[in-house]
Design an enzyme around this catalytic site. Structure first.
Site, PDB file in Angstrom:
ATOM      1  N   HIS A 103      11.983   2.914   4.820  1.00  0.00           N
ATOM      2  CA  HIS A 103      11.233   3.347   3.879  1.00  0.00           C
ATOM      3  C   HIS A 103      11.527   4.907   3.516  1.00  0.00           C
ATOM      4  O   HIS A 103      11.420   5.309   2.386  1.00  0.00           O
ATOM      5  CB  HIS A 103       9.894   4.289   4.825  1.00  0.00           C
ATOM      6  CG  HIS A 103       8.511   3.203   4.881  1.00  0.00           C
ATOM      7  ND1 HIS A 103       7.705   3.254   3.884  1.00  0.00           N
ATOM      8  CD2 HIS A 103       8.189   2.088   5.781  1.00  0.00           C
ATOM      9  CE1 HIS A 103       6.902   2.498   4.129  1.00  0.00           C
ATOM     10  NE2 HIS A 103       6.922   1.665   5.116  1.00  0.00           N
ATOM     11  N   THR A 139       3.644   9.812  10.349  1.00  0.00           N
ATOM     12  CA  THR A 139       3.305   9.683  11.649  1.00  0.00           C
ATOM     13  C   THR A 139       4.029   8.621  12.385  1.00  0.00           C
ATOM     14  O   THR A 139       3.739   8.732  13.726  1.00  0.00           O
ATOM     15  CB  THR A 139       1.872   9.399  11.499  1.00  0.00           C
ATOM     16  OG1 THR A 139       1.647   8.024  10.972  1.00  0.00           O
ATOM     17  CG2 THR A 139       0.973  10.375  10.564  1.00  0.00           C
ATOM     18  N   GLY A 140       4.865   7.726  12.056  1.00  0.00           N
ATOM     19  CA  GLY A 140       5.368   6.635  13.028  1.00  0.00           C
ATOM     20  C   GLY A 140       6.406   7.319  13.726  1.00  0.00           C
ATOM     21  O   GLY A 140       7.029   8.354  13.495  1.00  0.00           O
ATOM     22  N   ARG A 180      12.404   5.658  -1.144  1.00  0.00           N
ATOM     23  CA  ARG A 180      11.676   6.821  -1.486  1.00  0.00           C
ATOM     24  C   ARG A 180      12.295   7.446  -2.614  1.00  0.00           C
ATOM     25  O   ARG A 180      13.771   7.585  -2.421  1.00  0.00           O
ATOM     26  CB  ARG A 180      11.324   8.101  -0.517  1.00  0.00           C
ATOM     27  CG  ARG A 180      10.131   7.760   0.185  1.00  0.00           C
ATOM     28  CD  ARG A 180       9.706   8.909   1.101  1.00  0.00           C
ATOM     29  NE  ARG A 180       9.553   8.152   2.472  1.00  0.00           N
ATOM     30  CZ  ARG A 180       9.763   8.821   3.553  1.00  0.00           C
ATOM     31  NH1 ARG A 180      10.532   9.954   3.702  1.00  0.00           N
ATOM     32  NH2 ARG A 180       9.290   8.257   4.887  1.00  0.00           N
ATOM     33  N   LYS A 232       0.803  -1.220   0.011  1.00  0.00           N
ATOM     34  CA  LYS A 232       0.095  -0.113   0.253  1.00  0.00           C
ATOM     35  C   LYS A 232       0.843   1.450  -0.129  1.00  0.00           C
ATOM     36  O   LYS A 232       0.552   2.198  -0.766  1.00  0.00           O
ATOM     37  CB  LYS A 232      -1.094   0.018   1.205  1.00  0.00           C
ATOM     38  CG  LYS A 232      -0.589   0.217   2.357  1.00  0.00           C
ATOM     39  CD  LYS A 232      -1.329  -0.342   3.418  1.00  0.00           C
ATOM     40  CE  LYS A 232      -0.870  -0.580   4.948  1.00  0.00           C
ATOM     41  NZ  LYS A 232      -0.106  -1.496   5.067  1.00  0.00           N
TER      42      LYS A 232
END
Length: 185
Positions: free
Chosen positions: A68, A53-54, A72, A33
């Site tokens: 992550h 938000t993590g 990107r 996702k």
């Protein structure tokens, strides 16, 4: 997932604002996702804002966040905001925003004993007022067994309610499983 390899991206209007410009991307853990959501954003012209938000409470989460970030493509402006996401959405102006993820945001609200309903309403209002497009990522947590404790059941219920509220107004809703998007709306 490369944007040019995803024919679904061709059907996404580029000029929508407010809730019409919101895409909600749901899926399970490791469903693809976030990769799909990033491809939606990077298929559009810059500027792109990544609203993370993590929180890194342990080494494993620090590693996930670092992975992550490394995956990107260049060109993102990253804003880390675990609770007051509506402020970042307001400040982003016409920038295309990816909020990843709603369920970590919800976790933060619950852990800080915030009023989830009020925070959800602030998020929805910020989305309604957005001048730029927005992609929201959330974990679909309601497909498994009923959790065995009150906190887990509350989290599952709050996530389901939040996703339903956003989906009702969002211009587009996509469910991702095994890296494959299924457009629900």
């Amino acid at each position: 997932m490369q944007a040019e390899q995803n024919p679904d991206l061709e059907n996404v209007p580029s000029n929508l604002t407010g809730m019409g410009g919101v895409t909600l991307v749901l899926g399970g853990a490791r469903s693809g996702k976030s990769r799909y959501a990033e491809a939606l954003v990077t298929a559009a012209p810059k500027p792109w804002t990544y609203l993370a938000t993590g929180r890194a409470f342990d080494d494993e989460m620090r590693l996930r966040i670092a992975q992550h970030q490394q995956e990107r493509v260049p060109g993102w402006t990253t804003c880390e905001e675990p609770v007051f996401v509506e402020k970042v959405l307001d400040e982003a102006g016409k920038s295309f925003v990816l909020l990843d993820c709603l369920t970590l945001w919800l976790t933060n609200l619950i852990l800080e004993e915030q009023d989830v309903s009020a925070a959800s309403e602030r998020l929805l209002e910020a989305l309604r007022c957005r001048k730029g497009r927005t992609v929201l990522v959330g974990n679909e947590v309601g497909l498994g067994i009923v959790p065995d404790n009150v906190l887990s059941r509350r989290f599952r219920d709050e996530a389901g309610i939040l996703h339903q509220r956003i989906a009702a107004e969002a211009g587009r809703v996509v469910f991702v499983a095994a890296g494959l998007p299924l457009v629900l709306k």
